[in-house]
Design a protein around this motif. Structure first.
Motif, PDB file in Angstrom:
ATOM      1  N   GLY A  52     -10.559 -18.315  -3.606  1.00  0.00           N
ATOM      2  CA  GLY A  52      -9.321 -17.635  -3.199  1.00  0.00           C
ATOM      3  C   GLY A  52      -9.149 -17.471  -1.698  1.00  0.00           C
ATOM      4  O   GLY A  52      -8.124 -16.945  -1.263  1.00  0.00           O
ATOM      5  N   ALA A  53     -10.116 -17.924  -0.907  1.00  0.00           N
ATOM      6  CA  ALA A  53      -9.932 -17.856   0.549  1.00  0.00           C
ATOM      7  C   ALA A  53      -9.449 -19.183   1.115  1.00  0.00           C
ATOM      8  O   ALA A  53      -9.244 -19.321   2.321  1.00  0.00           O
ATOM      9  CB  ALA A  53     -11.248 -17.438   1.234  1.00  0.00           C
ATOM     10  N   GLY A  54      -9.269 -20.165   0.233  1.00  0.00           N
ATOM     11  CA  GLY A  54      -8.762 -21.465   0.679  1.00  0.00           C
ATOM     12  C   GLY A  54      -7.246 -21.485   0.688  1.00  0.00           C
ATOM     13  O   GLY A  54      -6.583 -20.451   0.514  1.00  0.00           O
ATOM     14  N   PHE A  55      -6.707 -22.656   0.863  1.00  0.00           N
ATOM     15  CA  PHE A  55      -5.254 -22.823   1.003  1.00  0.00           C
ATOM     16  C   PHE A  55      -4.480 -22.351  -0.245  1.00  0.00           C
ATOM     17  O   PHE A  55      -3.719 -21.375  -0.199  1.00  0.00           O
ATOM     18  CB  PHE A  55      -4.984 -24.305   1.319  1.00  0.00           C
ATOM     19  N   ILE A  56      -4.718 -23.005  -1.372  1.00  0.00           N
ATOM     20  CA  ILE A  56      -3.897 -22.679  -2.548  1.00  0.00           C
ATOM     21  C   ILE A  56      -4.342 -21.349  -3.154  1.00  0.00           C
ATOM     22  O   ILE A  56      -3.515 -20.525  -3.554  1.00  0.00           O
ATOM     23  CB  ILE A  56      -3.956 -23.804  -3.604  1.00  0.00           C
ATOM     24  N   GLY A  57      -5.664 -21.111  -3.191  1.00  0.00           N
ATOM     25  CA  GLY A  57      -6.181 -19.872  -3.769  1.00  0.00           C
ATOM     26  C   GLY A  57      -5.622 -18.645  -3.061  1.00  0.00           C
ATOM     27  O   GLY A  57      -5.239 -17.654  -3.720  1.00  0.00           O
ATOM     28  N   SER A  58      -5.545 -18.681  -1.743  1.00  0.00           N
ATOM     29  CA  SER A  58      -5.051 -17.496  -1.011  1.00  0.00           C
ATOM     30  C   SER A  58      -3.550 -17.324  -1.246  1.00  0.00           C
ATOM     31  O   SER A  58      -3.059 -16.198  -1.396  1.00  0.00           O
ATOM     32  CB  SER A  58      -5.371 -17.587   0.489  1.00  0.00           C
ATOM     33  N   ASN A  59      -2.829 -18.426  -1.301  1.00  0.00           N
ATOM     34  CA  ASN A  59      -1.396 -18.323  -1.631  1.00  0.00           C
ATOM     35  C   ASN A  59      -1.219 -17.782  -3.047  1.00  0.00           C
ATOM     36  O   ASN A  59      -0.318 -16.979  -3.308  1.00  0.00           O
ATOM     37  CB  ASN A  59      -0.720 -19.695  -1.500  1.00  0.00           C
ATOM     38  N   PHE A  60      -2.111 -18.222  -3.962  1.00  0.00           N
ATOM     39  CA  PHE A  60      -1.994 -17.772  -5.353  1.00  0.00           C
ATOM     40  C   PHE A  60      -2.257 -16.269  -5.465  1.00  0.00           C
ATOM     41  O   PHE A  60      -1.540 -15.550  -6.170  1.00  0.00           O
ATOM     42  CB  PHE A  60      -2.968 -18.550  -6.255  1.00  0.00           C
ATOM     43  N   ILE A  61      -3.294 -15.789  -4.785  1.00  0.00           N
ATOM     44  CA  ILE A  61      -3.622 -14.353  -4.874  1.00  0.00           C
ATOM     45  C   ILE A  61      -2.421 -13.518  -4.418  1.00  0.00           C
ATOM     46  O   ILE A  61      -2.030 -12.548  -5.068  1.00  0.00           O
ATOM     47  CB  ILE A  61      -4.889 -14.027  -4.048  1.00  0.00           C
ATOM     48  N   LYS A  62      -1.800 -13.923  -3.316  1.00  0.00           N
ATOM     49  CA  LYS A  62      -0.655 -13.160  -2.815  1.00  0.00           C
ATOM     50  C   LYS A  62       0.524 -13.250  -3.793  1.00  0.00           C
ATOM     51  O   LYS A  62       1.197 -12.263  -4.062  1.00  0.00           O
ATOM     52  CB  LYS A  62      -0.264 -13.659  -1.414  1.00  0.00           C
ATOM     53  N   TYR A  63       0.726 -14.435  -4.343  1.00  0.00           N
ATOM     54  CA  TYR A  63       1.811 -14.628  -5.321  1.00  0.00           C
ATOM     55  C   TYR A  63       1.552 -13.784  -6.564  1.00  0.00           C
ATOM     56  O   TYR A  63       2.446 -13.094  -7.079  1.00  0.00           O
ATOM     57  CB  TYR A  63       1.892 -16.117  -5.692  1.00  0.00           C
ATOM     58  N   PHE A  64       0.315 -13.806  -7.033  1.00  0.00           N
ATOM     59  CA  PHE A  64      -0.055 -13.081  -8.254  1.00  0.00           C
ATOM     60  C   PHE A  64       0.153 -11.577  -8.065  1.00  0.00           C
ATOM     61  O   PHE A  64       0.745 -10.907  -8.909  1.00  0.00           O
ATOM     62  CB  PHE A  64      -1.524 -13.391  -8.591  1.00  0.00           C
ATOM     63  N   LEU A  65      -0.325 -11.063  -6.939  1.00  0.00           N
ATOM     64  CA  LEU A  65      -0.209  -9.614  -6.701  1.00  0.00           C
ATOM     65  C   LEU A  65       1.251  -9.184  -6.563  1.00  0.00           C
ATOM     66  O   LEU A  65       1.606  -8.054  -6.872  1.00  0.00           O
ATOM     67  CB  LEU A  65      -1.013  -9.209  -5.462  1.00  0.00           C
ATOM     68  N   LYS A  66       2.081 -10.105  -6.100  1.00  0.00           N
ATOM     69  CA  LYS A  66       3.508  -9.791  -5.962  1.00  0.00           C
ATOM     70  C   LYS A  66       4.193  -9.734  -7.345  1.00  0.00           C
ATOM     71  O   LYS A  66       5.146  -8.997  -7.546  1.00  0.00           O
ATOM     72  CB  LYS A  66       4.180 -10.888  -5.122  1.00  0.00           C
ATOM     73  N   HIS A  67       3.711 -10.534  -8.292  1.00  0.00           N
ATOM     74  CA  HIS A  67       4.428 -10.669  -9.566  1.00  0.00           C
ATOM     75  C   HIS A  67       3.773  -9.979 -10.751  1.00  0.00           C
ATOM     76  O   HIS A  67       4.420  -9.794 -11.784  1.00  0.00           O
ATOM     77  CB  HIS A  67       4.628 -12.156  -9.893  1.00  0.00           C
ATOM     78  N   ILE A  68       2.496  -9.651 -10.649  1.00  0.00           N
ATOM     79  CA  ILE A  68       1.770  -9.106 -11.801  1.00  0.00           C
ATOM     80  C   ILE A  68       1.082  -7.800 -11.415  1.00  0.00           C
ATOM     81  O   ILE A  68       0.478  -7.711 -10.340  1.00  0.00           O
ATOM     82  CB  ILE A  68       0.675 -10.110 -12.277  1.00  0.00           C
ATOM     83  N   THR A  69       1.177  -6.828 -12.302  1.00  0.00           N
ATOM     84  CA  THR A  69       0.438  -5.588 -12.052  1.00  0.00           C
ATOM     85  C   THR A  69      -0.970  -5.806 -12.594  1.00  0.00           C
ATOM     86  O   THR A  69      -1.123  -6.111 -13.779  1.00  0.00           O
ATOM     87  CB  THR A  69       1.079  -4.418 -12.826  1.00  0.00           C
ATOM     88  N   CYS A  70      -1.967  -5.693 -11.738  1.00  0.00           N
ATOM     89  CA  CYS A  70      -3.307  -5.949 -12.273  1.00  0.00           C
ATOM     90  C   CYS A  70      -4.251  -4.801 -11.925  1.00  0.00           C
ATOM     91  O   CYS A  70      -4.075  -4.090 -10.946  1.00  0.00           O
ATOM     92  CB  CYS A  70      -3.850  -7.293 -11.824  1.00  0.00           C
ATOM     93  N   GLU A  71      -5.256  -4.648 -12.787  1.00  0.00           N
ATOM     94  CA  GLU A  71      -6.253  -3.595 -12.553  1.00  0.00           C
ATOM     95  C   GLU A  71      -7.263  -4.065 -11.518  1.00  0.00           C
ATOM     96  O   GLU A  71      -7.645  -3.326 -10.631  1.00  0.00           O
ATOM     97  CB  GLU A  71      -7.002  -3.295 -13.858  1.00  0.00           C
ATOM     98  N   ILE A  72      -7.714  -5.292 -11.708  1.00  0.00           N
ATOM     99  CA  ILE A  72      -8.762  -5.836 -10.833  1.00  0.00           C
ATOM    100  C   ILE A  72      -8.463  -7.298 -10.546  1.00  0.00           C
ATOM    101  O   ILE A  72      -8.169  -8.073 -11.460  1.00  0.00           O
ATOM    102  CB  ILE A  72     -10.144  -5.788 -11.565  1.00  0.00           C
ATOM    103  N   LEU A  73      -8.531  -7.662  -9.277  1.00  0.00           N
ATOM    104  CA  LEU A  73      -8.506  -9.085  -8.922  1.00  0.00           C
ATOM    105  C   LEU A  73      -9.708  -9.322  -8.016  1.00  0.00           C
ATOM    106  O   LEU A  73      -9.764  -8.822  -6.891  1.00  0.00           O
ATOM    107  CB  LEU A  73      -7.205  -9.458  -8.208  1.00  0.00           C
ATOM    108  N   VAL A  74     -10.692 -10.048  -8.534  1.00  0.00           N
ATOM    109  CA  VAL A  74     -11.872 -10.365  -7.715  1.00  0.00           C
ATOM    110  C   VAL A  74     -11.719 -11.782  -7.187  1.00  0.00           C
ATOM    111  O   VAL A  74     -11.474 -12.713  -7.949  1.00  0.00           O
ATOM    112  CB  VAL A  74     -13.185 -10.227  -8.525  1.00  0.00           C
ATOM    113  N   ASN A  75     -11.842 -11.914  -5.875  1.00  0.00           N
ATOM    114  CA  ASN A  75     -11.803 -13.225  -5.231  1.00  0.00           C
ATOM    115  C   ASN A  75     -13.235 -13.614  -4.881  1.00  0.00           C
ATOM    116  O   ASN A  75     -13.842 -13.036  -3.987  1.00  0.00           O
ATOM    117  CB  ASN A  75     -10.930 -13.121  -3.973  1.00  0.00           C
TER     118      ASN A  75
END
Ligand code: NAD
Ligand code: TYD
Length: 350
Positions: free
Chosen positions: A9-32
Motif C-alpha cells: 500500500g505504499a506503492g503507486f496503485i496501493g497508496s491510491n487504493f487506500i485513499k480511495y477506499f477510505l473515501k468510499h468505505i467505512t472501515c474498522e481497520i485498514l492495515v497497510n
C-alpha cells in the motif's frame, strides 16, 4: 469489508487504493503491510496517516510469522494483494526478487489467509470459510503476453507471459487459482492494463518522461516507440477493484481496462506538447529485450456483469496527471535525489 489488509500500500496503485477506499468505505481497520522497497514511499499516504482506522506495518509478505500475527491481531475479512516487484526492466536485470516476492510472497499470504479464514483451521480438507471474506489478487494484463495488430485480451486468453515480471505474476495467478480450486478459498483475480496518475514511481514511462521534460533531460524511447499500451487512470483501477470486492463472483477473474490504446511515441509527444518542450529531447534507444508489442483489454465482463465503467477520459486524465507532477515537484525531487538516481544512471547511459 470492514477489516482489510492491503499489501504493497505504499506503492503507486496501493497508496491510491487506500485513499480511495477510505473515501468510499467505512472501515474498522485498514492495515497497510509494505516492505518499503525502493518503490514504497510513505509520503504517498501523508494525507491519511492520521485516520483512526489506518495502521501502517513495515514488513514482508514472505514473512509467515508476521502474517500470522497480523491475522490474529486484526481478524481481517478482506485481503487485497498489491505487493510486488512491478517494473519489467528491473525484472530483466534482477529477476530473483520477482520470483520470491511475487510468487512465494503471494503463496505465503494465501496460506495464512486460508488458515485464518477456514472454519476448521489446520484442516486442509475443510472448504468452509467465515462469512463475507475475500482475497483479491491484483494482477496484470501482461500475463497474457503480447498481441499482434488485431484482437483483445479476454479472461480466457491463454497465459503466455514473456518477461520475468509477467511470468512471476502469471505464476502467482495460478497459485491463487489453486487455492480456490483445491481449498475453496474465496478469491478474485483482477488483470488491469497500464495505469497512470499521481504518485507513480518515475521509472515507469509517463512519470519518467514528465520528469525528464521538467529537467530538460533526453526522453529515452525504446526501439521504434510504436509499442502499444492500453492506459487507464489509477483511480479507475481502484474503483474497479472495489467493484470486484463488492460484487465479483467467487473464483472469478476480471480484466480491467478503459479502451484506450496509445503508442508510446504518442504519449511522449503529448507530454512534450503539454509541457511546451521541443521534440529534440526524444532519444530512440536500444529496445527492451522481449518487448511486448501490444496490450489491449476486452473489458466486457466487468462492465456488463458488474456494471463498472471508467470515469476518467484519457485527455483529461493525462492533463491532470501532468499538472499534478508539476505541482508536486518536491515529491519527485525526494525520489530522484535518492536511490532512484543510482538506478537511473545504471539504466540509461547517454
Ligand atoms: P509499485 O512498485 O509502485 O508498488 C509495489 C509496492 O509493493 C511497494 O510499496 C513495495 O514497497 C511493496 N513491496 C514490494 N515487495 C514487497 C514485499 N516482499 N512485501 C511487502 N511489500 C512489498 O507497484 P504498482 O505499480 O503500485 O503495482 C501494484 C500492483 O499492481 C502490482 O502487483 C502490479 O503487478 C499490479 N499492476 C500494476 C500496473 C501498473 O500499471 N503499474 C498495472 C496492472 C497491475
Ligand atoms: P512501463 O511504464 O515500464 O510499463 P510496462 O512495460 O509494464 O508496459 O513501459 C511502458 C511502455 O513504455 C513500454 O512499451 C516500454 C516503454 N518505455 C520506453 O520506451 N522508455 C522508457 O524509458 C520506459 C520506462 C518505458
Amino acid at each position: 469489508m470492514k477489516r482489510i489488509l492491503v499489501t504493497g500500500g505504499a506503492g503507486f496503485i496501493g497508496s491510491n487504493f487506500i485513499k480511495y477506499f477510505l473515501k468510499h468505505i467505512t472501515c474498522e481497520i485498514l492495515v497497510n503491510l509494505d516492505a518499503l522497497t525502493y518503490a514504497g514511499n510513505l509520503e504517498n499516504l501523508s494525507e491519511i496517516e492520521e485516520e483512526t482506522c489506518y495502521i501502517f506495518k513495515k514488513g514482508d509478505i514472505r514473512d509467515h510469522g508476521l502474517l500470522d500475527q497480523l491475522f490474529l491481531q486484526y481478524q481481517f475479512d478482506t485481503v487485497v494483494n498489491f505487493a510486488a516487484e512491478s517494473h519489467v526492466d528491473r525484472s530483466i536485470t534482477e529477476p530473483e526478487t520477482f520470483l520470491t516476492t511475487n510468487i512465494i510472497g503471494t503463496q505465503a499470504l494465501l496460506e495464512t489467509t486460508q488458515k485464518h479464514w477456514s472454519k476448521q483451521a489446520g484442516n486442509k480438507y475443510c472448504r468452509e470459510y467465515r462469512e463475507g471474506v475475500k482475497f483479491l489478487q491484483v494482477s496484470t494484463d501482461e500475463v497474457y503476453g503480447a498481441l499482434g495488430k488485431e484482437g483483445l485480451f479476454t479472461e480466457t486468453t491463454p497465459l503466455s507471459p514473456n518477461s520475468p515480471y509477467s511470468a512471476s505474476k502469471a505464476s502467482a495467478d495460478l497459485i491463487v487459482k489453486a487455492y480456490y480450486e483445491t481449498f475453496g478459498l474465496p478469491v478474485n483475480i483482477t488483470r488491469c492494463s497500464n495505469n497512470y496518475g499521481p504518485y507513480q514511481f518515475p521509472e515507469k514511462l509517463i512519470p519518467l518522461m514528465i520528469h525528464n521534460c521538467q529537467v530538460d533531460e533526453p526522453l529515452p524511447v525504446y526501439g521504434d516507440g510504436l509499442q502499444i499500451r492500453d492506459w487507464l487512470h489509477v483511480e479507475d483501477h481502484c474503483s474497479a477493484i472495489l467493484t470486484v470486492l463488492e460484487k465479483g463472483g467467487v473464483g472469478e477473474i476480471y480484466n480491467i481496462g478503459g479502451n484506450n490504446e496509445k503508442a508510446n511515441i504518442e504519449i511522449v509527444n503529448l507530454i512534450l506538447e503539454t509541457m511546451g518542450k521541443d521534440k529534440g529531447l526524444i532519444r530512440y534507444v536500444k529496445d527492451r529485450p522481449g518487448h511486448d508489442r501490444r496490450y489491449a483489454i476486452d473489458n466486457t465482463k466487468i462492465t456488463t456483469q458488474l456494471g463498472w465503467k471508467p470515469s476518467h477520459s484519457f485527455e483529461q486524465g493525462i492533463a491532470e496527471t501532468i499538472a499534478w507532477y508539476l505541482a508536486n515537484k518536491n515529491w519527485m525531487q525526494n525520489i530522484t535525489s535518492g536511490v532512484y538516481t543510482q538506478y537511473y544512471e545504471k539504466m540509461y547511459q547517454f
